[in-house]
Motif scaffolding. Structure first.
Motif, PDB file in Angstrom:
ATOM      1  N   GLN A   3       0.342  -1.095  -0.132  1.00 51.16           N
ATOM      2  CA  GLN A   3      -0.058  -0.352  -0.074  1.00 51.16           C
ATOM      3  C   GLN A   3       1.628   1.198   0.127  1.00 51.16           C
ATOM      4  OE1 GLN A   3      -2.698   0.123   2.957  1.00 51.16           O
ATOM      5  NE2 GLN A   3      -3.374   2.325   3.070  1.00 51.16           N
ATOM      6  N   ARG A   4       0.583   2.233  -1.044  1.00 53.35           N
ATOM      7  CA  ARG A   4       1.838   3.381  -0.497  1.00 53.35           C
ATOM      8  C   ARG A   4       1.610   3.849   0.248  1.00 53.35           C
ATOM      9  NH1 ARG A   4       0.704   4.446  -7.748  1.00 53.35           N
ATOM     10  NH2 ARG A   4       2.157   2.339  -7.874  1.00 53.35           N
ATOM     11  N   LYS A   5       1.701   4.685   0.733  1.00 56.82           N
ATOM     12  CA  LYS A   5       2.000   6.134   1.736  1.00 56.82           C
ATOM     13  C   LYS A   5       1.831   7.364   1.236  1.00 56.82           C
ATOM     14  CE  LYS A   5       2.833   2.812   5.589  1.00 56.82           C
ATOM     15  NZ  LYS A   5       4.345   2.404   6.402  1.00 56.82           N
ATOM     16  N   TYR A   6       0.829   7.953   0.740  1.00 64.20           N
ATOM     17  CA  TYR A   6       1.291   9.609   0.185  1.00 64.20           C
ATOM     18  C   TYR A   6       1.672  10.198   1.311  1.00 64.20           C
ATOM     19  CZ  TYR A   6       0.622   7.276  -4.592  1.00 64.20           C
ATOM     20  OH  TYR A   6       0.569   6.879  -5.729  1.00 64.20           O
ATOM     21  N   ILE A  12       5.618  10.198  -1.931  1.00 61.48           N
ATOM     22  CA  ILE A  12       5.579   9.146  -1.451  1.00 61.48           C
ATOM     23  C   ILE A  12       7.742   9.284  -1.055  1.00 61.48           C
ATOM     24  CG2 ILE A  12       6.487   6.808  -1.240  1.00 61.48           C
ATOM     25  CD1 ILE A  12       4.067   6.357  -3.332  1.00 61.48           C
ATOM     26  N   GLU A  13       7.904   9.696   0.243  1.00 60.36           N
ATOM     27  CA  GLU A  13       9.089  10.154   1.149  1.00 60.36           C
ATOM     28  C   GLU A  13       9.362   7.778   1.383  1.00 60.36           C
ATOM     29  OE1 GLU A  13      12.352  10.076   2.522  1.00 60.36           O
ATOM     30  OE2 GLU A  13      11.233   9.376   4.103  1.00 60.36           O
ATOM     31  N   LEU A  14      10.210   7.974   0.578  1.00 63.02           N
ATOM     32  CA  LEU A  14      10.861   5.958   0.813  1.00 63.02           C
ATOM     33  C   LEU A  14      11.354   6.555   2.368  1.00 63.02           C
ATOM     34  CD1 LEU A  14      12.146   6.058  -2.778  1.00 63.02           C
ATOM     35  CD2 LEU A  14       9.519   5.431  -1.730  1.00 63.02           C
ATOM     36  N   GLN A  17       8.003   5.701   4.426  1.00 67.67           N
ATOM     37  CA  GLN A  17       6.834   3.869   3.177  1.00 67.67           C
ATOM     38  C   GLN A  17       7.973   3.027   3.334  1.00 67.67           C
ATOM     39  OE1 GLN A  17       4.569   4.055   0.331  1.00 67.67           O
ATOM     40  NE2 GLN A  17       4.307   2.029   1.415  1.00 67.67           N
ATOM     41  N   ALA A  18       8.744   2.819   3.881  1.00 69.63           N
ATOM     42  CA  ALA A  18       9.544   1.130   4.338  1.00 69.63           C
ATOM     43  C   ALA A  18       9.830   1.608   5.742  1.00 69.63           C
ATOM     44  CB  ALA A  18      11.117   1.212   3.768  1.00 69.63           C
ATOM     45  N   TYR A  27      12.775  11.533  -2.469  1.00 66.58           N
ATOM     46  CA  TYR A  27      11.057  11.493  -2.954  1.00 66.58           C
ATOM     47  C   TYR A  27      10.832  11.192  -4.062  1.00 66.58           C
ATOM     48  CZ  TYR A  27      10.982  14.843   1.320  1.00 66.58           C
ATOM     49  OH  TYR A  27      10.968  15.540   2.709  1.00 66.58           O
ATOM     50  N   LEU A  52      12.095  -1.802  -3.432  1.00 68.94           N
ATOM     51  CA  LEU A  52      10.850  -0.973  -2.816  1.00 68.94           C
ATOM     52  C   LEU A  52       9.759  -0.427  -3.605  1.00 68.94           C
ATOM     53  CD1 LEU A  52       9.018  -0.053   0.256  1.00 68.94           C
ATOM     54  CD2 LEU A  52      10.899   1.346   0.120  1.00 68.94           C
ATOM     55  N   LEU A  56       6.142  -1.270  -4.847  1.00 69.41           N
ATOM     56  CA  LEU A  56       5.013  -0.470  -4.608  1.00 69.41           C
ATOM     57  C   LEU A  56       4.078   0.035  -6.185  1.00 69.41           C
ATOM     58  CD1 LEU A  56       6.754   2.304  -3.454  1.00 69.41           C
ATOM     59  CD2 LEU A  56       5.009   1.472  -1.740  1.00 69.41           C
TER      60      LEU A  56
END
Length: 263
Positions: A3-6, A12-14, A17-18, A27, A52, A56
């Motif tokens: 699931q992408r975390k915007y 998205i900041e990776l 996200q991770a 970014y 990652l 995504l």
């Protein structure tokens, strides 16, 4: 597919996200039909970054651009590897491009011999395909980043405006600290003050720095940094980065006039 975390629409900041640290904020700009990265981090973590991005469900072939905020190794040591693996163009300010294409280990902070710092792998030389200057517009699918040249920390430091967001690089952090001021990579205090003043006076609502958390812009934080750097311009602590050292100037005048010290 993860699931992408915007963080914001299209951003998205990776690290977030991770839920792990890659050492620098990376970014991912999602333009819908294509995507881009602002900074890529270090060689030893870039494999994880690629994996990652795959999880995504961003097609690697749709990477539009690999953007360097500036030439410091912690931000872009993996740029050559990323260019090769993603078959994507690289982009940086011309003054950053010179150090990156030369693989300059000193100017990029990959090597600081006086402190015993030698980053494994050094700074692999990387061709810069696109030179970014003040006012350049970067199209990433439906999104457009506007390039700001914000020198001071380094000569080639860039920031990027997207709507009410400013990707502000190493200009300012949430705690009011700024990117390292050091002669070896071309720090220039008057330019730094001008860049911070520009950010303070702009109507961007959120700052997305290259280190630390994203934060709502607070003019008081920026003003505090401006005031501090204004003093730094005239302090011997900052060596050749200073504009003047009033004490030394006064003492030279005393020497030339024959005045003895008052003890």
């Amino acid at each position: 597919m993860l699931q992408r975390k915007y963080l914001f629409p299209g951003v998205i900041e990776l690290n977030l996200q991770a839920a792990q640290s890659f050492g620098v904020n990376i970014y991912l700009i999602d333009g819908g039909t294509e995507w881009a990265l602002i900074d890529v981090g270090m060689v030893d973590t870039f494999g994880e970054v690629i994996e990652l991005i795959r999880k995504l469900d961003f097609p690697l072939s749709k990477c539009k651009l690999l953007i360097a905020t500036h030439a410091d190794a912690d931000h872009v040591q993996a740029l050559a590897s990323a260019r090769e693996r993603l078959k994507a163009k690289t982009a940086a300010h011309p003054k950053a491009a010179a150090a990156l294409e030369a693989g300059d280990t000193v100017q990029t902070y990959a090597s600081i011999p006086a402190q015993g710092i030698e980053i494994e792998g050094g700074m692999p030389a990387c061709k810069i395909d696109v030179k970014l200057n003040e006012g350049t517009e970067i199209k990433v699918g439906k999104l457009t980043l506007k390039v700001w040249h914000t020198p001071g920390h380094t000569p080639g430091q860039l920031s990027f405006r997207l709507g009410n967001l400013l990707f502000s690089g190493d200009n300012i952090y949430k705690d009011g600290c700024v990117g390292a001021i050091d002669a070896h990579h071309g720090s220039h205090l008057p330019s730094f003050i001008s860049s911070l003043t520009r950010i303070r006076d702009d109507d961007a609502e959120f700052l997305l720095p290259s280190h630390g958390p994203v934060f709502r812009k607070d003019p008081a934080i920026l003003q505090s940094a401006i005031d501090r750097l204004t003093k730094y311009q005239h302090m011997a602590d900052f060596g050749t980065c200073t504009v003047s050292w009033p004490l030394e100037d006064e003492y030279k005048r005393d020497i030339l006039s024959g005045k003895m010290p008052e003890l």
